[in-house]
Write a protein that holds these residues in place. Structure first.
Motif, PDB file in Angstrom:
ATOM      1  N   ASP A 146       0.885   2.427  14.236  1.00 52.90           N
ATOM      2  CA  ASP A 146      -0.367   2.345  13.480  1.00 52.90           C
ATOM      3  C   ASP A 146      -0.213   2.913  12.081  1.00 52.90           C
ATOM      4  OD1 ASP A 146      -0.049   4.892  14.647  1.00 52.90           O
ATOM      5  OD2 ASP A 146      -2.186   5.317  14.457  1.00 52.90           O
ATOM      6  N   GLN A 147       0.672   3.915  11.955  1.00 57.24           N
ATOM      7  CA  GLN A 147       0.940   4.479  10.635  1.00 57.24           C
ATOM      8  C   GLN A 147       1.798   3.546   9.793  1.00 57.24           C
ATOM      9  OE1 GLN A 147       2.551   8.364  11.731  1.00 57.24           O
ATOM     10  NE2 GLN A 147       0.569   9.309  11.308  1.00 57.24           N
ATOM     11  N   VAL A 148       2.722   2.843  10.447  1.00 56.32           N
ATOM     12  CA  VAL A 148       3.525   1.839   9.746  1.00 56.32           C
ATOM     13  C   VAL A 148       2.588   0.780   9.148  1.00 56.32           C
ATOM     14  CG1 VAL A 148       5.201  -0.032  10.010  1.00 56.32           C
ATOM     15  CG2 VAL A 148       5.614   2.179  11.110  1.00 56.32           C
ATOM     16  N   LYS A 149       1.629   0.350   9.937  1.00 58.62           N
ATOM     17  CA  LYS A 149       0.664  -0.654   9.489  1.00 58.62           C
ATOM     18  C   LYS A 149      -0.123  -0.147   8.290  1.00 58.62           C
ATOM     19  CE  LYS A 149      -3.213  -3.506  11.105  1.00 58.62           C
ATOM     20  NZ  LYS A 149      -4.095  -3.825  12.259  1.00 58.62           N
ATOM     21  N   LYS A 169      -1.144   0.017   2.320  1.00 61.09           N
ATOM     22  CA  LYS A 169      -1.224   0.770   1.065  1.00 61.09           C
ATOM     23  C   LYS A 169      -0.236   0.231   0.041  1.00 61.09           C
ATOM     24  CE  LYS A 169      -4.364   3.858   2.184  1.00 61.09           C
ATOM     25  NZ  LYS A 169      -5.682   3.923   1.483  1.00 61.09           N
ATOM     26  N   LEU A 170       0.973  -0.069   0.480  1.00 61.86           N
ATOM     27  CA  LEU A 170       1.979  -0.580  -0.447  1.00 61.86           C
ATOM     28  C   LEU A 170       1.599  -1.955  -0.970  1.00 61.86           C
ATOM     29  CD1 LEU A 170       5.316   0.474   1.328  1.00 61.86           C
ATOM     30  CD2 LEU A 170       4.176   1.575  -0.609  1.00 61.86           C
ATOM     31  N   GLY A 171       0.823  -2.698  -0.186  1.00 63.67           N
ATOM     32  CA  GLY A 171       0.371  -4.019  -0.620  1.00 63.67           C
ATOM     33  C   GLY A 171      -0.499  -3.975  -1.853  1.00 63.67           C
ATOM     34  N   GLN A 172      -1.024  -2.793  -2.169  1.00 63.32           N
ATOM     35  CA  GLN A 172      -1.850  -2.633  -3.376  1.00 63.32           C
ATOM     36  C   GLN A 172      -0.995  -2.602  -4.639  1.00 63.32           C
ATOM     37  OE1 GLN A 172      -4.233   0.910  -2.911  1.00 63.32           O
ATOM     38  NE2 GLN A 172      -4.788   0.419  -0.802  1.00 63.32           N
ATOM     39  N   TYR A 173       0.305  -2.397  -4.473  1.00 65.32           N
ATOM     40  CA  TYR A 173       1.190  -2.246  -5.627  1.00 65.32           C
ATOM     41  C   TYR A 173       2.242  -3.350  -5.612  1.00 65.32           C
ATOM     42  CZ  TYR A 173      -0.906   2.412  -5.495  1.00 65.32           C
ATOM     43  OH  TYR A 173      -1.794   3.466  -5.459  1.00 65.32           O
ATOM     44  N   GLU A 174       1.896  -4.495  -6.133  1.00 70.44           N
ATOM     45  CA  GLU A 174       2.821  -5.627  -6.140  1.00 70.44           C
ATOM     46  C   GLU A 174       4.063  -5.349  -6.976  1.00 70.44           C
ATOM     47  OE1 GLU A 174       0.777  -9.105  -7.390  1.00 70.44           O
ATOM     48  OE2 GLU A 174      -0.558  -9.169  -5.633  1.00 70.44           O
ATOM     49  N   GLU A 175       3.949  -4.416  -7.899  1.00 69.72           N
ATOM     50  CA  GLU A 175       5.069  -4.102  -8.781  1.00 69.72           C
ATOM     51  C   GLU A 175       6.113  -3.203  -8.108  1.00 69.72           C
ATOM     52  OE1 GLU A 175       1.725  -1.138  -9.794  1.00 69.72           O
ATOM     53  OE2 GLU A 175       1.982  -3.148  -8.942  1.00 69.72           O
ATOM     54  N   ILE A 176       5.800  -2.659  -6.929  1.00 71.24           N
ATOM     55  CA  ILE A 176       6.752  -1.833  -6.180  1.00 71.24           C
ATOM     56  C   ILE A 176       7.475  -2.690  -5.149  1.00 71.24           C
ATOM     57  CG2 ILE A 176       6.979   0.048  -4.513  1.00 71.24           C
ATOM     58  CD1 ILE A 176       4.758   1.508  -5.890  1.00 71.24           C
ATOM     59  N   SER A 177       8.791  -2.586  -5.117  1.00 72.47           N
ATOM     60  CA  SER A 177       9.601  -3.296  -4.117  1.00 72.47           C
ATOM     61  C   SER A 177       9.947  -2.331  -2.990  1.00 72.47           C
ATOM     62  CB  SER A 177      10.880  -3.835  -4.755  1.00 72.47           C
ATOM     63  OG  SER A 177      10.576  -4.753  -5.790  1.00 72.47           O
ATOM     64  N   ALA A 178       9.831  -2.806  -1.738  1.00 70.27           N
ATOM     65  CA  ALA A 178      10.000  -1.910  -0.591  1.00 70.27           C
ATOM     66  C   ALA A 178      11.035  -2.409   0.400  1.00 70.27           C
ATOM     67  CB  ALA A 178       8.654  -1.729   0.115  1.00 70.27           C
ATOM     68  N   VAL A 179      11.699  -1.441   1.027  1.00 72.49           N
ATOM     69  CA  VAL A 179      12.578  -1.686   2.163  1.00 72.49           C
ATOM     70  C   VAL A 179      12.038  -0.860   3.322  1.00 72.49           C
ATOM     71  CG1 VAL A 179      14.918  -1.550   3.093  1.00 72.49           C
ATOM     72  CG2 VAL A 179      14.570  -1.960   0.659  1.00 72.49           C
ATOM     73  N   MET A 180      11.849  -1.473   4.476  1.00 73.11           N
ATOM     74  CA  MET A 180      11.420  -0.763   5.674  1.00 73.11           C
ATOM     75  C   MET A 180      12.658  -0.513   6.534  1.00 73.11           C
ATOM     76  SD  MET A 180       8.319  -1.702   8.325  1.00 73.11           S
ATOM     77  CE  MET A 180       9.175  -3.059   9.163  1.00 73.11           C
ATOM     78  N   TYR A 194       3.849   6.786  -9.881  1.00 75.46           N
ATOM     79  CA  TYR A 194       3.558   6.367  -8.511  1.00 75.46           C
ATOM     80  C   TYR A 194       3.705   7.470  -7.464  1.00 75.46           C
ATOM     81  CZ  TYR A 194       3.451   1.690 -10.440  1.00 75.46           C
ATOM     82  OH  TYR A 194       3.119   0.575 -11.178  1.00 75.46           O
ATOM     83  N   LEU A 195       4.544   8.470  -7.725  1.00 76.20           N
ATOM     84  CA  LEU A 195       4.723   9.528  -6.737  1.00 76.20           C
ATOM     85  C   LEU A 195       3.416  10.257  -6.418  1.00 76.20           C
ATOM     86  CD1 LEU A 195       6.759  10.990  -4.924  1.00 76.20           C
ATOM     87  CD2 LEU A 195       7.158  12.595  -6.807  1.00 76.20           C
ATOM     88  N   PRO A 196       2.676  10.728  -7.425  1.00 73.16           N
ATOM     89  CA  PRO A 196       1.408  11.410  -7.093  1.00 73.16           C
ATOM     90  C   PRO A 196       0.384  10.490  -6.437  1.00 73.16           C
ATOM     91  CG  PRO A 196       1.654  11.151  -9.480  1.00 73.16           C
ATOM     92  CD  PRO A 196       2.964  10.802  -8.870  1.00 73.16           C
ATOM     93  N   LEU A 197       0.370   9.218  -6.818  1.00 72.94           N
ATOM     94  CA  LEU A 197      -0.556   8.277  -6.194  1.00 72.94           C
ATOM     95  C   LEU A 197      -0.252   8.114  -4.706  1.00 72.94           C
ATOM     96  CD1 LEU A 197      -0.709   5.452  -8.910  1.00 72.94           C
ATOM     97  CD2 LEU A 197      -2.496   7.109  -8.351  1.00 72.94           C
ATOM     98  N   LEU A 198       1.019   7.945  -4.385  1.00 73.68           N
ATOM     99  CA  LEU A 198       1.412   7.759  -2.996  1.00 73.68           C
ATOM    100  C   LEU A 198       1.240   9.049  -2.192  1.00 73.68           C
ATOM    101  CD1 LEU A 198       4.599   5.579  -3.584  1.00 73.68           C
ATOM    102  CD2 LEU A 198       2.439   4.823  -2.587  1.00 73.68           C
ATOM    103  N   MET A 199       1.483  10.187  -2.825  1.00 72.54           N
ATOM    104  CA  MET A 199       1.293  11.464  -2.138  1.00 72.54           C
ATOM    105  C   MET A 199      -0.161  11.632  -1.714  1.00 72.54           C
ATOM    106  SD  MET A 199       3.720  14.012  -4.406  1.00 72.54           S
ATOM    107  CE  MET A 199       3.383  15.454  -3.406  1.00 72.54           C
ATOM    108  N   GLU A 200      -1.075  11.189  -2.552  1.00 69.30           N
ATOM    109  CA  GLU A 200      -2.504  11.303  -2.242  1.00 69.30           C
ATOM    110  C   GLU A 200      -2.916  10.272  -1.193  1.00 69.30           C
ATOM    111  OE1 GLU A 200      -6.300  12.569  -2.043  1.00 69.30           O
ATOM    112  OE2 GLU A 200      -4.636  13.564  -3.096  1.00 69.30           O
ATOM    113  N   GLU A 201      -2.494   9.036  -1.367  1.00 71.69           N
ATOM    114  CA  GLU A 201      -2.945   7.963  -0.480  1.00 71.69           C
ATOM    115  C   GLU A 201      -2.312   8.035   0.912  1.00 71.69           C
ATOM    116  OE1 GLU A 201      -2.455   4.191  -2.318  1.00 71.69           O
ATOM    117  OE2 GLU A 201      -3.906   4.589  -3.905  1.00 71.69           O
TER     118      GLU A 201
END
Length: 286
Positions: free
Chosen positions: A87-90, A95-106, A164-171
């Motif tokens: 559920d946390q992965v979801k 949350k990451l979907g809000q930032y199209e400019e960030i590329s992610a690896v799971m 982005y670090l402080p934004l992600l830390m908060e969210e």
């Protein structure tokens, strides 16, 4: 000085900027470590399967604190595997979907995953770090035990990590801990699951105390590990926050700082003399 364990970060620390290291020098030091019963621990945010390729001849003899402590292996035995609840992965994916400019690896036990919508440039770059990398249409379709996300933020001109670090830390507060891992990258790690926690599992197994350990690092994801070990070293190229908390400093990763200090820690100054006199010539890593 009675050193029984040496833990080293890889990128920006043990490896130079071309992702190589002085193999002949290290092989001589490793032989001394084995003779003296000193454990060598590879402590990195990288995938375990990638880390093994760096030490091909002895890969199954070493201990690994991989994925920033989420995957701990001693030789070929898995000691610990972390997990982010489904559920946390979801929630993280949303949350990451809000930032199209960030590329992610799971990242999970069986491999790592990138979206099919990611650029070819990003995919090819990640292939260098993740030998087991799979494209998926959505992260939700992945059936694996997930323990980390790795993100690449836009360059400094667009705000980078500082934005982005402080934004992600908060969210993502209370879900994962965002930490920098160098080169405008952010890792989302399990709270309390870091390089130090992984290293502590190995210390308990070996019967080794923190005051018998040396550790080397350059980025914020090394801080807990460096605070744990009595003989903590920051590279010359380390971030200011890392330099502020260590007990010792050494030259940069491009100047073989780790191998230099290990030679001294093991009481093998003759190896330094061989380097200075050109008797040991560096080999390029395959």
């Amino acid at each position: 000085m009675n050193i029984k364990l040496i833990a080293v970060d890889m990128d920006g620390t043990f490896l130079d900027d071309k992702k190589n290291y002085h193999q002949k020098w290290f092989k001589q030091l490793y032989a001394v470590m084995k003779a003296k019963g000193v454990h060598f621990v590879v402590a990195s945010g990288n995938q375990y399967y990638k880390l093994k390729t760096i030490f091909e001849d002895i890969q199954d003899e070493l201990a690994y604190v991989a994925e920033n402590g989420a995957y701990v292996i001693d030789g070929t035995e898995v000691l610990f595997t972390g997990e982010i609840a489904p559920d946390q992965v979801k929630l993280i994916v949303e949350k990451l979907g809000q930032y199209e400019e960030i590329s992610a690896v799971m990242c999970g036990v069986n491999g790592a995953y990138v979206l099919e919508s990611a650029s070819n440039e990003f995919y090819e770059l990640m292939c260098r770090y993740y030998p087991r990398l799979e494209k998926v249409s959505t992260f939700g379709q992945v059936k694996d035990q997930i323990f980390k996300f790795s993100l690449i933020t836009p360059d400094l001109a667009a705000g980078g990590v500082d934005k982005y670090l402080p934004l992600l830390m908060e969210e993502l507060k209370g879900v994962v801990d965002p930490v920098t891992s160098g080169h405008q990258c952010i890792d989302l790690i399990i709270p309390g699951c870091h390089k130090a926690s992984g290293l502590e599992r190995l210390l308990k197994r070996y019967g080794v105390r923190p005051d018998e350990c040396a550790a080397f690092g350059d980025s914020s994801n090394d801080i807990e590990m460096l605070k744990l070990c009595k003989y903590s070293y920051a590279m010359e190229n380390a971030s200011p926050e890392v330099k502020a908390i260590v007990n010792y400093h050494t030259v940069s990763n491009n100047q073989h700082g780790v191998l230099h200090e290990i030679s001294l820690l093991l009481g093998e100054p003759s190896l330094l003399e061989n380097i200075e006199e050109g008797k040991l010539t560096a080999e390029k890593q395959n």
